[in-house]
Design a protein around this motif. Structure first.
Motif: not given
Length: 258
Positions: A3-8, A42-47, A90-91, A253-257
């Protein structure tokens, strides 16, 4: 899948926050918005993440480096400096942090990630928008059509409350719903590595020639998501997201804690 994330980007429309930190580090519910985005993937397995840094990128580096310590109980030996982490929350994510330049445009940032992406299908999004888009269905849609690029099309949230009338009587009121008409780029892309050939250099904006030429070549498909999506372009957007989080009913918030 990476997963690429543009954060610049500089986040000039929310300068009240970005004078001191990059926009992906602006907090919702006490956590940076980029964390919310990563939790959704990550909830969908992309970590495995590849984050394109630019403006104040050191803040994101510092946060990722210290994440385990910040979210664990610590035992510190003052004599030796040895640190033992306990009850860590930490995940198990793998994060690549890439300095893509201060002035590099969005397309240029994407192309600079190519060596880490490799010759694989990958996902791409911005570091300032959240959604409850079903990533399994998005990926299945992409694989089914066989084109180079899938863009998630979303309906922008309405700025004001929506009224439906029966004569002068209000028969339905929705406070700032998703707009009923029109589709816009919601990011959450799925892409094949051949898209790098559509990006010339650091001055290329992904939203211009690359996407325009992909569409011209019949290589761009849209996955229509008509549920929740919200970017954080302004301080008002931040307040909207914060209020949703504090309500305990944040749609993204699609994930559980656990």
């Amino acid at each position: 899948m990476k997963v690429a994330i543009l954060a610049g980007g500089k986040g000039t429309r929310i300068v009240e926050e970005t004078e001191i930190r990059p926009k992906p580090m602006v907090e919702i519910g006490g956590m940076p918005i980029i964390w919310h985005i990563m939790r959704h993937y990550a909830r969908y397995g992309h970590d495995e993440f590849v984050i394109a840094l630019g403006y104040k990128g050191q803040y994101i580096k510092d946060y990722i480096l210290k994440y385990s310590s910040l979210h664990s109980d610590l035992h510190v030996s003052l004599r030796t400096g040895e640190v033992t982490r306990r009850n860590g929350l930490a995940p198990d994510w793998h994060v690549n942090l890439v300095d893509t330049g201060l002035e590099t445009q969005t397309g240029g940032r994407i192309k600079r990630l190519a060596p880490l992406i490799g010759h694989e299908t990958f996902m791409l999004t911005w570091g300032d928008g959240v959604s409850n888009v079903d990533l399994d269905r998005l990926l299945a849609f992409h694989k089914a059509h066989g084109k180079l690029a899938t863009i998630t099309a979303v309906r922008p949230p309405a700025r004001y409350g929506h009224l439906d009338f029966d004569g002068d009587r209000v028969c339905e009121f929705n406070e700032k719903p998703q707009a009923a008409e029109g589709w816009i780029n919601g990011a959450f892309f799925v892409l094949e590595p051949e898209i790098f050939n559509y990006i010339e250099d650091d001055t290329t904006q992904w939203e211009k020639e690359p996407l325009q030429n992909l569409a011209r070549d019949n290589q761009l498909m849209a996955y229509k998501h008509d549920d929740f999506w919200q970017c954080m372009d302004t301080l008002r957007d931040k307040y909207v997201l914060e209020a949703l989080w504090q309500s305990g009913k944040a749609p993204w918030k699609t994930w559980t804690e656990a």
